[in-house]
Design an enzyme around this catalytic site. Structure first.
Site, PDB file in Angstrom:
ATOM      1  CD  GLU A  22      -3.557   2.409  -3.335  1.00 38.64           C
ATOM      2  OE1 GLU A  22      -3.790   1.189  -3.335  1.00 38.64           O
ATOM      3  OE2 GLU A  22      -3.885   3.156  -4.284  1.00 38.64           O
ATOM      4  CB  SER A  56      -9.328  -7.436   1.626  1.00 38.71           C
ATOM      5  OG  SER A  56      -9.214  -7.277   0.246  1.00 38.71           O
ATOM      6  CB  SER A  57     -10.254  -1.819   0.232  1.00 35.06           C
ATOM      7  OG  SER A  57     -10.366  -1.204  -0.976  1.00 35.06           O
ATOM      8  CB  SER A 115      -4.456  -9.696   0.324  1.00 32.32           C
ATOM      9  OG  SER A 115      -5.741  -9.203   0.530  1.00 32.32           O
ATOM     10  CB  CYS A 154      -3.787  -1.599 -10.176  1.00 26.47           C
ATOM     11  SG  CYS A 154      -3.180  -3.210 -10.396  1.00 26.47           S
ATOM     12  CB  THR A 210      -4.114   0.838  -7.136  1.00 20.86           C
ATOM     13  OG1 THR A 210      -4.232   0.354  -5.807  1.00 20.86           O
ATOM     14  CG2 THR A 210      -2.861   1.662  -7.290  1.00 20.86           C
ATOM     15  CG  HIS A 232      -1.873  -0.950   1.426  1.00 21.37           C
ATOM     16  ND1 HIS A 232      -2.619  -1.405   0.380  1.00 21.37           N
ATOM     17  CD2 HIS A 232      -2.338  -1.595   2.521  1.00 21.37           C
ATOM     18  CE1 HIS A 232      -3.473  -2.308   0.831  1.00 21.37           C
ATOM     19  NE2 HIS A 232      -3.324  -2.443   2.116  1.00 21.37           N
TER      20      HIS A 232
END
Ligand code: SF4
Length: 281
Positions: A126, A220-221, A264, A192, A164, A74
């Site tokens: 991030e 986890s986003s 992840s 990304c 991202t 991040h």
């Protein structure tokens, strides 16, 4: 039963690189990660058992024996690098190169005096890190409503970047709002490619299955966004962390089951879920 697993499920390049950097340095203790190396409880616990300590802020770090600090994918604010080095710790920088690129853009444009607009979640590490590379005014926009409400002088120069993992359609919509307002904008599409591919594949897959499983950490986003996108296509979409979350879910013979996973989520957890789903046939 047919089980279809998204090709893009699991670790992305940046997360893979960050986790490898921990294992590459595992014998060189004291070793710390600045925040959990990834948003996956199982991996973080496994690393803790091997003596890798997660530090959550500078104050906590300063009370620990000197050692190496791994910056996760991040990234962090510029000042955090300085604090770590100035206090006698060394840095292993596992910031994803795609995030590093955003730091450079923000740093360069802010030095020219541009206002920086970051589209993303203001509480996400991030985004906090990206903001910390700006030396001029930096504003975080989280929603379409935020973009509509924002009023800036029309002669102001603006550079827009995105978190991202932002949904590409949302990015486009917000950009349109800024263009309609007549601002001088430099638009940097910093979403990304790995995230976009994963989201597009998940949308397509969830549109043709009976049940959709999205595997990844609850914090986890990118996994939460994947879940939302899949839920829009398939009512029977479930966000799970491990096979334990599948206990109450019934799969029947004629169903098509789709599986994807956040950036992840380790391979072994994805494989366990696939094996479990197939075994219920
Ligand atoms: S999702 Fe993309 S930007 Fe984020 S760590 Fe993975 S490769 Fe890097």
């Amino acid at each position: 039963m047919e089980v279809i697993v998204a090709k893009s499920a699991g670790f992305c390049f940046g997360v893979d690189r960050a986790v490898k950097s921990v294992y590459d340095n595992i014998d060189d203790k004291p070793l710390y990660t600045y925040g959990p190396i990834i948003h996956n409880l199982q991996v973080v616990e496994e690393l803790e058992d091997k003596g890798i300590k997660v530090v959550n802020d500078i104050e906590e770090l300063l009370n620990l024996p000197k050692g190496k600090v791994i910056i996760r994918s991040h990234g962090v604010e510029e000042k955090i690098y300085n604090y770590i080095r100035d206090n006698g710790f060394s840095i292993i920088d596992a910031t994803c190169p795609y995030v590093k690129k955003i730091h450079r853009i923000v740093n360069d444009y802010s030095k020219k005096g541009d206002t920086i607009i970051i589209i993303g979640d203001p509480n996400h590490p991030e985004v906090i890190g990206i903001k910390g590379w700006s030396s001029s005014k930096a504003i975080i926009i989280e929603s379409i409503e935020d973009a509509k409400k924002l009023q800036l002088p029309t002669d102001e120069h603006i550079c827009i970047v995105a978190q991202t993992t932002l949904n590409y359609l949302k990015f486009q919509e917000i950009i349109e709002i800024f263009l309609d307002k007549g601002y001088h904008v430099d638009i940097k599409d910093t979403i990304c490619r790995a995230t976009r591919d994963r989201q597009e594949e998940a949308i397509q897959l969830s549109g043709r299955v009976d049940k959709m499983l999205v595997i990844g950490g609850k914090h986890s986003s990118n996994t939460r966004k994947l879940y939302q996108l899949c839920k829009n296509q398939c009512d029977n979409t479930y966000h799970i962390e491990t096979i334990e979350d599948l206990e109450l879910l019934v799969f029947s013979k004629n169903e098509i089951i789709g599986i994807t996973a956040g950036a992840s989520t380790p391979k072994n957890i994805i494989q366990e879920v696939i094996t479990h789903v197939r075994s219920t046939e």
